[in-house]
Scaffold this motif. Structure first.
Motif, mmCIF file in Angstrom:
data_model
loop_
_atom_site.group_PDB
_atom_site.id
_atom_site.type_symbol
_atom_site.label_atom_id
_atom_site.label_comp_id
_atom_site.label_asym_id
_atom_site.label_seq_id
_atom_site.Cartn_x
_atom_site.Cartn_y
_atom_site.Cartn_z
ATOM 1 N N ASP A 99 -10.350 19.540 4.049
ATOM 2 C CA ASP A 99 -8.996 19.952 4.468
ATOM 3 C C ASP A 99 -8.607 21.254 3.927
ATOM 4 N N ASP A 103 -8.570 14.464 14.366
ATOM 5 C CA ASP A 103 -8.157 15.357 13.219
ATOM 6 C C ASP A 103 -7.305 16.466 13.593
ATOM 7 N N LYS A 117 -3.552 16.105 12.259
ATOM 8 C CA LYS A 117 -2.970 17.129 11.208
ATOM 9 C C LYS A 117 -2.354 18.532 11.451
ATOM 10 N N TYR A 153 -5.493 23.286 5.367
ATOM 11 C CA TYR A 153 -4.501 22.144 5.440
ATOM 12 C C TYR A 153 -4.300 21.448 3.950
ATOM 13 N N ARG A 189 -2.268 18.924 3.373
ATOM 14 C CA ARG A 189 -1.979 17.501 3.519
ATOM 15 C C ARG A 189 -0.497 17.620 3.497
ATOM 16 N N ARG A 190 0.176 16.293 3.331
ATOM 17 C CA ARG A 190 1.645 15.995 3.637
ATOM 18 C C ARG A 190 2.266 15.546 2.482
ATOM 19 N N PRO A 199 4.403 18.622 6.325
ATOM 20 C CA PRO A 199 3.458 19.453 5.626
ATOM 21 C C PRO A 199 3.530 20.237 4.400
#
Length: 349
Positions: free
Chosen positions: A70, A81, A85, A104, A106-107, A114
């Motif tokens: 990620d 994905d 994402k 990325y 993540r959240r 995000p």
């Protein structure tokens, strides 16, 4: 130059890889992320679904590989994905696509937004605060260092040295509390400043407006330590330069003391100062955490501390990675800048 940059970038990649390992295994062991997402009211079936969604049902080493994929700018993802994402970048391939993307992060567990969006919204506040603190340190530190060197062994020199040592030694969080209390509370009637405040304020009538006065106290607090460092470095460099033969030659030619000090001595004494400025800017980005929290300044530091209080670990992990990346980039730029300022320095390390 090219080989040096490749070497430094390689070192930086290893540093960031170490940071990724540390932040993952440090924060992954705290609490149950599924429980943090759902709170205490989530039923067991829902928790299991969330654990599966976050890959928490997989072994730790596999969870780490997923996280590494990620946050890495080069990764392998499926079309699903990429859509779920909302990955941004260039992807090629069939069912499994390899791509160059924006990492990325993540959240957020709490807001579901995000992490990269949260941090990028807070980043300008941190950069503005850091630039203001460093600008203050440069504008005051260099003249104070020059004055201290020119007036060596006088009360001006002793005062500058004592103040610099005090500024280096005093903890920033303690100075921040004292400055906020004295100038933002006790003397508020005279200063017009507040203990806390952000770059923008909201008025029910006029709406959002710029509030630069709120920048004064946190910038002063954050700039005290680099101000002390720059003063000391300028003083030491000036004392060394003022004893050079070309300075005595300049005096012998009849140049005024002002011209000798500011036009001949100071430019040659600024090499170590310039290096310190670029290095300390990276330090300031990391050092804003406590200052932003004390003054309620909306930046990455404040966002990170709030996330820690709420156990919102993706935001904390993302903040550490972003800060570490800035640290690496600024230090590489500092090394390159040093050779531009002083061509005698060779990029061999």
């Amino acid at each position: 130059m090219f080989s040096f940059l490749i070497k430094r970038i390689t070192y930086g990649i290893f540093v960031l890889a170490g940071v990724v390992i540390v932040v993952f295994f440090l924060f992954q062991g705290f609490g149950d992320p599924a429980r943090l997402v759902l709170g205490q009211t989530g039923d067991s079936a829902t928790i299991q679904n969330v654990r599966k969604e976050l890959a928490l049902d997989q072994p730790k080493w596999k969870q780490f590989l997923f996280y590494l994929n990620d946050v890495s700018p080069i990764s392998i993802n499926t079309e699903k994905d990429i859509q779920e994402k909302q990955l941004k970048g260039f992807f090629i391939g069939g069912k499994e696509k390899i791509g160059l993307k924006i990492p990325y992060l993540r959240r957020s567990y709490q807001s579901k937004r995000p992490v990269i969006t949260i941090l990028m919204k807070a980043l300008p506040g941190t950069i503005i605060l850091s630039f203001s603190a460093m600008l203050l340190a440069i504008l005051l530190g260099i003249p104070l260092g020059v004055l201290s060197a020119v007036k060596q062994n006088t009360w001006m020199d002793s005062s500058a040295v004592f103040t610099s040592v005090l500024g280096i030694s005093a903890p920033s969080f303690f100075i921040g509390i004292v400055i906020a209390y004295i100038f933002g509370f006790v003397l508020h009637k005279y200063t017009g400043l507040y203990m806390t405040g952000s770059l923008y304020e909201y008025d029910p009538v006029s709406g959002k407006h710029l509030a630069l006065q709120n920048l004064i106290l946190p910038a002063i607090t954050l700039g005290i330590r680099p101000l002390a460092i720059i003063t000391q470095l300028t003083r030491s460099a000036m004392l060394d330069v003022l004893n050079k033969d070309y300075i005595r030659t300049a005096y012998a030619k009849g140049l005024s003391k002002k011209a000798v000090v500011w036009k001949h001595a100071l430019p040659n004494a600024l090499n170590p100062v310039a290096t310190a400025v670029t290095g300390w800017f990276a330090e300031l980005l990391a050092g804003t955490f406590f200052i932003e929290y004390i003054f309620n300044w909306k930046g990455i530091g404040k966002v990170t501390v709030d996330a820690l209080e709420n156990l919102d670990f993706p935001v904390v992990m993302g903040s550490v990675l972003v800060t570490a990346s800035f640290f690496v980039i600024v230090n590489i730029l500092a090394d390159v800048l040093y050779t531009v300022i002083d061509p005698r320095v060779k990029l061999t390390n």
